[in-house]
Design a protein around this motif. Structure first.
Motif, PDB file in Angstrom:
ATOM      1  N   GLN A  23      10.482  39.175  -5.316  1.00  0.00           N
ATOM      2  CA  GLN A  23      10.193  40.172  -6.029  1.00  0.00           C
ATOM      3  C   GLN A  23      10.337  39.808  -7.190  1.00  0.00           C
ATOM      4  N   SER A  24      11.110  38.748  -7.618  1.00  0.00           N
ATOM      5  CA  SER A  24      11.591  38.382  -8.335  1.00  0.00           C
ATOM      6  C   SER A  24      10.524  38.954 -10.218  1.00  0.00           C
ATOM      7  N   ARG A  25      11.066  39.495 -11.001  1.00  0.00           N
ATOM      8  CA  ARG A  25      10.226  39.387 -12.536  1.00  0.00           C
ATOM      9  C   ARG A  25      11.370  38.883 -13.160  1.00  0.00           C
ATOM     10  N   ALA A  26      10.292  38.031 -14.485  1.00  0.00           N
ATOM     11  CA  ALA A  26      10.656  38.118 -16.043  1.00  0.00           C
ATOM     12  C   ALA A  26       9.752  38.617 -16.680  1.00  0.00           C
ATOM     13  N   LEU A  27       9.813  38.982 -17.963  1.00  0.00           N
ATOM     14  CA  LEU A  27       9.610  39.328 -19.566  1.00  0.00           C
ATOM     15  C   LEU A  27       9.383  37.978 -20.347  1.00  0.00           C
ATOM     16  N   GLY A  45       8.708  29.169  -9.321  1.00  0.00           N
ATOM     17  CA  GLY A  45       8.846  30.559  -8.426  1.00  0.00           C
ATOM     18  C   GLY A  45       9.445  32.207  -9.045  1.00  0.00           C
ATOM     19  N   VAL A  46       9.260  32.486 -10.050  1.00  0.00           N
ATOM     20  CA  VAL A  46       9.026  33.898 -10.328  1.00  0.00           C
ATOM     21  C   VAL A  46       8.065  34.511  -9.697  1.00  0.00           C
ATOM     22  N   ASP A  47       8.217  35.468  -9.199  1.00  0.00           N
ATOM     23  CA  ASP A  47       6.779  36.095  -8.762  1.00  0.00           C
ATOM     24  C   ASP A  47       6.425  36.998  -9.858  1.00  0.00           C
TER      25      ASP A  47
END
Length: 549
Positions: free
Chosen positions: A14-18, A38-40
């Motif tokens: 459930q990883s998140r990046a903005l 690997g960011v979801d």
């Protein structure tokens, strides 16, 4: 592949990046690279408003932000705003991108203590390396950062000290956080030990500046200045060091030296809103009219759209415009204030402060247009709140500037002398504060005399009370101080009264009643209110330090 295996478990399903970048192509490429690491979930946006909305809605593991967005927002300003609002925790990895590699950009990012800075164009390996190192450091400091986010400052400091003493993984990062906490908690010996150890391990500029800040906090100003001067001899472009130097000089009333220091800091980081404003405000109070006007104009040009913009800049520029008889410029300043008041997000005490500034700007505009009675009426409207809790030294200085200008222009102000005396008795807490108020009374030496007389009365009341205490009449000393503080709302008298009660509590009959009066007085004179406002501001980043909630 080894790097990927380390990163992917940290991100999780459930990883998140903005990603915040002005260019769609750049955003897409960066998003693809983060997914490959690997960011979801990767969210993309190009404007500061979108970033605010996304960060307010959910938390992110990574924030990658362009140094300068297309809507004019500086990435560092946006990051500071998100931290203060509580939408960007210490556990989030924050990377900044820039196509510019100038010293000014690099210096601003370096002193901001971000997790990484990447120059465009960059290789995938460069991005991966920054992310890997940042996550390794965050993971290592996880318990410390969690305690900070939860505002368990004592626990966080203890964990920092434990890591520092053991020289455990990333101990220099722990020491940097710990030293900031130690300074805030008055543990100067511990802060100094941490900074000195970092210097011995790796003579980084922020640690040397930390030593200067410890000396300054311990009222060892001369040693602090000497330390800063030594640092600047080897790091002549370290803007944070000029901040500390300027602050020390200003507190000592050495305005010429303070202006020189802040001028250097603004040259190094011309897009820093806070520095531009400090420089302009200092020039104004130092009487450097031409430089003040130019500096305040620059502050407005680079910062008027920033959430950190202080509208005091506009009011002081209004004073400059009045003194140079620039009616068009004055009206432009007032229009800026009108526009700010149209913003529904500005409410409560912030709106009250802005309304006061607008009323004073209108007063200067009326005065320059020949409407002296109208200007006097504007001053009277603001003066009605002179003894109210939200009214502070800034408001008093602004009011005195208009009252003095109106009086010098022949305005009928029969209450003016009373307002000046009230302001002096309330806000003349030191010689330095008194002289700042005096400088606002340009062209009215009679008002300056009233202020200096008020300061002398406060000093004499303090001296007499302390003499009573030395003679063993502690109850009388405390009663005298509390009584004077209740009549004048002077913070210095309140603080001396509190110190007297604390020191001689066991020897003062009815000390509890006097202490209760002090608590009530802290509400009446606005000190408690200012403390609450500071707490609500969301933290700060001191010169050379790191942001703390």
């Amino acid at each position: 592949m080894a790097h990927h295996s380390l990163i992917k478990p940290r991100f999780g399903a459930q990883s998140r990046a903005l990603v915040a970048d002005s260019y769609q192509t750049a955003r897409s490429v960066l998003a693809a690279q983060l997914r490959a690491l690997g960011v979801d979930h990767v969210t993309q946006c190009g404007r500061a408003g979108e970033v605010r909305q996304h960060m307010a809605a959910r938390s992110y593991d990574v924030l990658v932000c362009e140094h300068s967005l297309s809507d004019g927002t500086q990435g560092q300003d946006l990051i500071d705003e998100l931290r203060r609002s509580g939408h960007l925790g210490l556990g989030t990895v924050v990377l900044m991108l820039s196509s510019l590699a100038s010293y000014q950009v690099v210096a601003q990012v370096a002193e901001s203590a971000l997790d990484g800075f990447v120059i465009k164009p960059y290789a995938v390996g460069d991005l991966e390396d920054r992310v890997l190192r940042a996550f390794a450091r965050k993971e290592s400091l996880k318990d410390i950062l969690q305690a900070l986010d939860e505002q368990r400052y004592g626990d966080s400091l203890a964990l920092c000290e434990q890591r520092f003493r053991a020289r455990g993984p990333h101990w220099t990062s722990a020491a940097r956080l710990g030293a900031e906490l130690a300074i805030r908690q008055g543990q100067m010996a511990l802060a100094s030990a941490m900074f000195e150890a970092v210097i011995a391990d790796n003579a980084v500029p922020w640690a040397k500046l930390g030593i200067a800040r410890v000396l300054e906090a311990g009222d060892r100003k001369a040693e602090a200045l000497s330390t800063v001067e030594g640092l600047l001899a080897s790091e002549p472009s370290y803007a944070d060091a000029y901040d500390v130097m300027g602050r020390i000089h200003a507190e000592q009333g050495q305005f010429g030296a303070a202006i020189h220091a802040y001028r250097q800091a603004v040259k190094i980081t011309p897009h820093s809103v806070a520095r531009a404003q400090k420089f302009g405000i200092l020039c104004h109070y130092a009487g450097e009219a031409d430089e003040a006007t130019a500096a305040l104009e620059h502050a407005i040009a680079v910062g008027s759209a920033s959430p950190h913009f202080d509208h005091q800049t506009l009011l002081l520029l209004s004073v400059c415009r009045y003194r140079s008889s620039d009616l068009d410029g004055l009206q432009a300043c007032r229009a800026h204030l009108d526009t700010a008041l149209d913003n529904p997000a500005i409410d409560g005490l912030r709106r009250e402060r802005l309304q006061r500034m607008q009323a004073l700007a209108v007063g200067f505009e009326r005065l320059l247009g020949g409407d002296t009675p109208g200007a006097s009426a504007s001053a009277a409207d603001v003066a009605r709140a002179l003894m109210a809790p939200p009214f502070d030294a800034e408001a008093a200085t602004n009011l005195l500037a208009l009252v003095s200008a109106a009086a010098a222009a022949g305005g009928a102000l029969p209450q003016a002398a009373g307002w000046v005396r009230e302001a002096g008795l309330r806000f003349c807490v030191s010689k330095h504060a008194t002289e700042l108020l005096v400088r606002a009374c340009d062209g009215m030496p009679a008002f300056a005399d009233l202020l200096r007389t008020a300061h002398a009365e406060i000093s004499e009341a303090t001296r007499q009370a302390l003499s009573e205490g030395l003679a063993g009449r502690h109850r009388q000393a405390a009663e005298t101080l509390v009584g004077w503080a209740e009549r004048t709302l002077n913070t210095k008298l309140l603080e001396v009264a509190e110190a007297t009660l604390t020191r001689y509590q066991g020897r003062i009959a009815g000390a509890e009643e006097l202490q209760a009066r002090c608590v009530a007085l802290a509400e009446r004179n606005g000190r408690a209110l200012r403390q609450r406002l500071l707490a609500e501001a969301g933290g700060e980043t001191p010169p050379g330090g790191v942001w703390l909630p």
